[in-house]
Motif scaffolding. Structure first.
Motif, PDB file in Angstrom:
ATOM      1  N   ARG A  70       2.929   2.437   2.219  1.00 36.80           N
ATOM      2  CA  ARG A  70       2.840   3.110   3.513  1.00 36.80           C
ATOM      3  C   ARG A  70       4.099   2.811   4.319  1.00 36.80           C
ATOM      4  O   ARG A  70       4.838   1.865   4.030  1.00 36.80           O
ATOM      5  CB  ARG A  70       1.619   2.610   4.296  1.00 36.80           C
ATOM      6  CG  ARG A  70       0.280   2.851   3.622  1.00 36.80           C
ATOM      7  CD  ARG A  70      -0.141   4.298   3.720  1.00 36.80           C
ATOM      8  NE  ARG A  70      -1.466   4.537   3.178  1.00 36.80           N
ATOM      9  CZ  ARG A  70      -2.586   4.481   3.880  1.00 36.80           C
ATOM     10  NH1 ARG A  70      -2.543   4.185   5.177  1.00 36.80           N
ATOM     11  NH2 ARG A  70      -3.743   4.728   3.308  1.00 36.80           N
ATOM     12  N   TYR A  97       0.809  -1.227   0.000  1.00 39.40           N
ATOM     13  CA  TYR A  97       0.000   0.000   0.000  1.00 39.40           C
ATOM     14  C   TYR A  97       0.840   1.274   0.000  1.00 39.40           C
ATOM     15  O   TYR A  97       0.306   2.368   0.167  1.00 39.40           O
ATOM     16  CB  TYR A  97      -0.932  -0.004   1.214  1.00 39.40           C
ATOM     17  CG  TYR A  97      -1.934  -1.137   1.192  1.00 39.40           C
ATOM     18  CD1 TYR A  97      -2.931  -1.193   0.222  1.00 39.40           C
ATOM     19  CD2 TYR A  97      -1.866  -2.160   2.137  1.00 39.40           C
ATOM     20  CE1 TYR A  97      -3.851  -2.232   0.196  1.00 39.40           C
ATOM     21  CE2 TYR A  97      -2.779  -3.202   2.124  1.00 39.40           C
ATOM     22  CZ  TYR A  97      -3.764  -3.244   1.148  1.00 39.40           C
ATOM     23  OH  TYR A  97      -4.663  -4.276   1.127  1.00 39.40           O
ATOM     24  N   GLU A 145      -3.203   4.121  14.342  1.00 40.04           N
ATOM     25  CA  GLU A 145      -3.664   4.084  15.727  1.00 40.04           C
ATOM     26  C   GLU A 145      -5.170   3.913  15.845  1.00 40.04           C
ATOM     27  O   GLU A 145      -5.674   3.527  16.900  1.00 40.04           O
ATOM     28  CB  GLU A 145      -3.227   5.365  16.459  1.00 40.04           C
ATOM     29  CG  GLU A 145      -1.723   5.455  16.693  1.00 40.04           C
ATOM     30  CD  GLU A 145      -1.209   4.339  17.566  1.00 40.04           C
ATOM     31  OE1 GLU A 145      -1.840   4.038  18.590  1.00 40.04           O
ATOM     32  OE2 GLU A 145      -0.167   3.750  17.219  1.00 40.04           O
ATOM     33  N   SER A 146      -5.917   4.214  14.792  1.00 33.27           N
ATOM     34  CA  SER A 146      -7.371   4.050  14.858  1.00 33.27           C
ATOM     35  C   SER A 146      -7.807   2.592  14.703  1.00 33.27           C
ATOM     36  O   SER A 146      -8.983   2.271  14.872  1.00 33.27           O
ATOM     37  CB  SER A 146      -8.046   4.902  13.779  1.00 33.27           C
ATOM     38  OG  SER A 146      -7.645   4.478  12.476  1.00 33.27           O
ATOM     39  N   CYS A 147      -6.866   1.726  14.371  1.00 29.77           N
ATOM     40  CA  CYS A 147      -7.170   0.284  14.256  1.00 29.77           C
ATOM     41  C   CYS A 147      -7.317  -0.298  15.657  1.00 29.77           C
ATOM     42  O   CYS A 147      -6.408  -0.211  16.480  1.00 29.77           O
ATOM     43  CB  CYS A 147      -6.065  -0.421  13.490  1.00 29.77           C
ATOM     44  SG  CYS A 147      -6.279  -2.213  13.368  1.00 29.77           S
ATOM     45  N   THR A 148      -8.458  -0.899  15.937  1.00 31.69           N
ATOM     46  CA  THR A 148      -8.704  -1.445  17.265  1.00 31.69           C
ATOM     47  C   THR A 148      -8.050  -2.809  17.430  1.00 31.69           C
ATOM     48  O   THR A 148      -8.019  -3.611  16.507  1.00 31.69           O
ATOM     49  CB  THR A 148     -10.208  -1.572  17.547  1.00 31.69           C
ATOM     50  OG1 THR A 148     -10.385  -2.170  18.829  1.00 31.69           O
ATOM     51  CG2 THR A 148     -10.902  -2.430  16.491  1.00 31.69           C
ATOM     52  N   ARG A 173      -4.714  -4.216   8.352  1.00 34.82           N
ATOM     53  CA  ARG A 173      -5.574  -3.119   8.806  1.00 34.82           C
ATOM     54  C   ARG A 173      -4.773  -2.075   9.583  1.00 34.82           C
ATOM     55  O   ARG A 173      -5.009  -0.874   9.460  1.00 34.82           O
ATOM     56  CB  ARG A 173      -6.704  -3.661   9.693  1.00 34.82           C
ATOM     57  CG  ARG A 173      -7.787  -4.403   8.952  1.00 34.82           C
ATOM     58  CD  ARG A 173      -9.065  -4.501   9.769  1.00 34.82           C
ATOM     59  NE  ARG A 173      -8.872  -5.140  11.064  1.00 34.82           N
ATOM     60  CZ  ARG A 173      -8.911  -6.446  11.272  1.00 34.82           C
ATOM     61  NH1 ARG A 173      -9.122  -7.266  10.246  1.00 34.82           N
ATOM     62  NH2 ARG A 173      -8.735  -6.945  12.482  1.00 34.82           N
ATOM     63  N   TYR A 174      -3.819  -2.542  10.384  1.00 32.67           N
ATOM     64  CA  TYR A 174      -3.029  -1.622  11.195  1.00 32.67           C
ATOM     65  C   TYR A 174      -2.159  -0.725  10.318  1.00 32.67           C
ATOM     66  O   TYR A 174      -1.994   0.465  10.595  1.00 32.67           O
ATOM     67  CB  TYR A 174      -2.163  -2.413  12.177  1.00 32.67           C
ATOM     68  CG  TYR A 174      -1.480  -1.565  13.220  1.00 32.67           C
ATOM     69  CD1 TYR A 174      -2.222  -0.741  14.055  1.00 32.67           C
ATOM     70  CD2 TYR A 174      -0.095  -1.583  13.372  1.00 32.67           C
ATOM     71  CE1 TYR A 174      -1.611   0.049  15.019  1.00 32.67           C
ATOM     72  CE2 TYR A 174       0.531  -0.801  14.330  1.00 32.67           C
ATOM     73  CZ  TYR A 174      -0.233   0.011  15.154  1.00 32.67           C
ATOM     74  OH  TYR A 174       0.375   0.792  16.099  1.00 32.67           O
ATOM     75  N   LEU A 196      -2.969   0.202   7.330  1.00 32.91           N
ATOM     76  CA  LEU A 196      -3.885   1.128   6.655  1.00 32.91           C
ATOM     77  C   LEU A 196      -4.471   2.175   7.606  1.00 32.91           C
ATOM     78  O   LEU A 196      -4.609   3.343   7.236  1.00 32.91           O
ATOM     79  CB  LEU A 196      -5.022   0.334   6.000  1.00 32.91           C
ATOM     80  CG  LEU A 196      -4.652  -0.499   4.769  1.00 32.91           C
ATOM     81  CD1 LEU A 196      -5.814  -1.385   4.367  1.00 32.91           C
ATOM     82  CD2 LEU A 196      -4.253   0.402   3.614  1.00 32.91           C
ATOM     83  N   LEU A 197      -4.809   1.761   8.821  1.00 30.31           N
ATOM     84  CA  LEU A 197      -5.555   2.635   9.729  1.00 30.31           C
ATOM     85  C   LEU A 197      -4.717   3.229  10.850  1.00 30.31           C
ATOM     86  O   LEU A 197      -5.135   4.177  11.510  1.00 30.31           O
ATOM     87  CB  LEU A 197      -6.735   1.856  10.342  1.00 30.31           C
ATOM     88  CG  LEU A 197      -7.728   1.249   9.352  1.00 30.31           C
ATOM     89  CD1 LEU A 197      -8.798   0.462  10.102  1.00 30.31           C
ATOM     90  CD2 LEU A 197      -8.362   2.323   8.488  1.00 30.31           C
TER      91      LEU A 197
END
Length: 462
Positions: free
Chosen positions: A351, A349, A388-391, A382-383, A385-386
């Motif tokens: 990143r 991605y 700190e907002s990844c739970t 997911r982490y 991509l997202l």
């Protein structure tokens, strides 16, 4: 042949001695002495028969008389060295053969024993030779593991004993023609394991062909596997090459083998036994040079006992068995796996690889991972991509006392300390200098703790 599995595999081969002498009394007396010395002994009266028993990586020592009818000991030595030049060869000589034996040592023989010889002398030389052989094989295995871990393509990630045992088992059987049965829970990496075996075998230059037996309709799976001729059935408008034929020379991976119809299991058993197939609508036998790897998420033995899977096929597949441990049984590998999947996702991605806190790492190692490695890989993606907002709360499930109460307080402290080290190493790509600054530790203290927990900075390099 007894099935191999990851729970019972002994990584230290039993010392073996192949004793070759045309004199029966020497075979009997020397053979008994060696057996009493704790060796597995095979005796042969001729070099020709002995040669047929040897192969690359045979974990033993050859003891052979020089003067024998037919092929003598020196010719046998040359042929054995062509199979594996590191097999120790001890020659038995008569009085007139000493100079010949000395020349043989220059050509690679390990040692020689002059007749008549004492039991103590024989045992001493064989002991030293078997120790050398064991060391040679261990060094060879370590080199293979290092090359495999640094090579492109599928990798078995992890340093826990169960994963190290997996790698040893794969290297032991990779170049053999034996079929393999993989048993593992969903998401544990059965497909990756099959590809890893293929890529690290002598079949790697040929096709790896995978088919999910549970995803193909029962009416089509026979044609998918065996192929068909034009006109074999209503919709057969042209010849089709089946998976078996397409994998010829390589590896065929049959995933979810437990879903294969019973009627087709009979035909699969025949292929495994005879190594030939017939396309549907043809009477021509097509020879196969193929390895079959089958995988299942269920206990095939229990299915066989219940009549839901052919018992003869189960035992035919269960020659070499690989049990992949679920992720919950190898929690010490979770930080390394998470870092590995994060690096892959970041590259995919475009990143940066995000750092991970010790609290989040604690969440990872206390989760029970019903989805196994696949679930961890998806979370790492997911982490990336997202951020700190990844739970990491896994459906808002709090960490319970039961999860941490299984360990004593010192054990919990050690685990947390290890997680801190792993998280810091991962966030700095294995850099010792940055890890020292991040943790505020002296260099010697950091190295001592890394050694204590079996951590290697190279495992965390991007």
């Amino acid at each position: 042949m007894q099935p191999l599995n990851t729970t019972s595999l002994d990584t230290t081969p039993t010392p073996s001695v192949l004793l070759v002498d045309d004199e029966e009394h020497i075979r009997i007396s020397a053979g008994q002495s060696l057996e009493l010395g704790g060796y597995d002994v095979v005796t042969e009266a001729s070099a020709e028969k002995a040669l047929a028993l040897l192969e690359v990586a045979w974990p033993g020592v050859l003891v052979s008389d020089i003067n024998m009818p037919g092929m003598d000991g020196l010719e046998l030595m040359k042929k054995v060295q062509a199979i594996d030049p590191d097999i120790p060869i001890i020659l038995i000589t008569g009085h007139g053969d000493i100079s010949m034996a000395v020349n043989a040592m220059r050509d690679g023989a390990y040692d020689f024993i002059e007749k008549p010889f004492s039991t103590d002398l024989l045992l001493d030389i064989v002991r030293r030779a078997t120790e050398k052989r064991a060391l040679t094989l261990e060094n060879r295995r370590l080199r293979q593991e290092l090359e495999a871990q640094n090579a492109p393509g599928p990798r078995i990630i992890g340093n826990t004993p169960s994963v190290q045992n997996l790698r040893r088992l794969v290297f032991a059987v990779a170049d053999t023609p034996a079929d393999i049965l993989i048993l593992a829970e969903t998401g544990s990496g059965k497909d990756l394991m099959a590809r890893y075996i293929h890529e690290h075998s002598n079949r790697r230059s040929n096709n790896f062909v995978a088919i999910n037996c549970g995803a193909v309709p029962e009416s089509l799976i026979e044609s998918e596997l065996f192929g068909h001729e034009k006109g074999a059935f209503t919709d057969a408008k042209a010849r089709r090459i089946g998976k078996f034929e397409h994998a010829n020379g390589g590896t065929l991976f049959l995933d979810e083998i437990e879903s294969m119809p019973l009627a087709l299991q009979v035909k699969l058993l025949r292929v495994l036994e005879e190594r030939t197939i017939e396309r549907l609508g043809s009477n021509e036998l097509i020879p196969l040079d193929i390895r079959v790897i089958a995988a299942s998420k269920t206990d095939l033995k229990t299915m066989a006992e219940q009549g839901d899977f052919r018992e003869d096929l189960y035992y035919r597949l269960n020659v070499v068995r690989i049990d992949i441990p679920p992720l919950r049984n190898r929690i010490d590998d979770i930080p390394l796996l998470f870092q590995h999947f994060s690096i892959i996702a970041a590259a995919q991605y475009n990143r940066d690889v995000p750092s991970i806190s010790a609290e989040r790492m604690h969440r990872l190692v206390t989760h029970d991972w019903p989805g196994n490695v696949r679930e961890l890989r998806n979370l790492a993606e997911r982490y990336v991509l997202l951020g700190e907002s990844c739970t990491f709360d896994f459906d808002n499930r709090p960490i319970t006392d039961a999860e941490t109460g299984k360990m004593t307080l010192p054990e919990q402290v050690e685990r947390f300390e290890k997680m801190l080290l792993q998280a810091e190493l991962a966030s700095h790509g294995g850099s010792i200098k940055d890890t020292l600054l991040g943790l505020g530790l002296p260099r010697k203290t950091l190295y001592d703790k890394m050694q204590k927990y079996g951590l290697d900075k190279n495992d965390y390099k991007p």
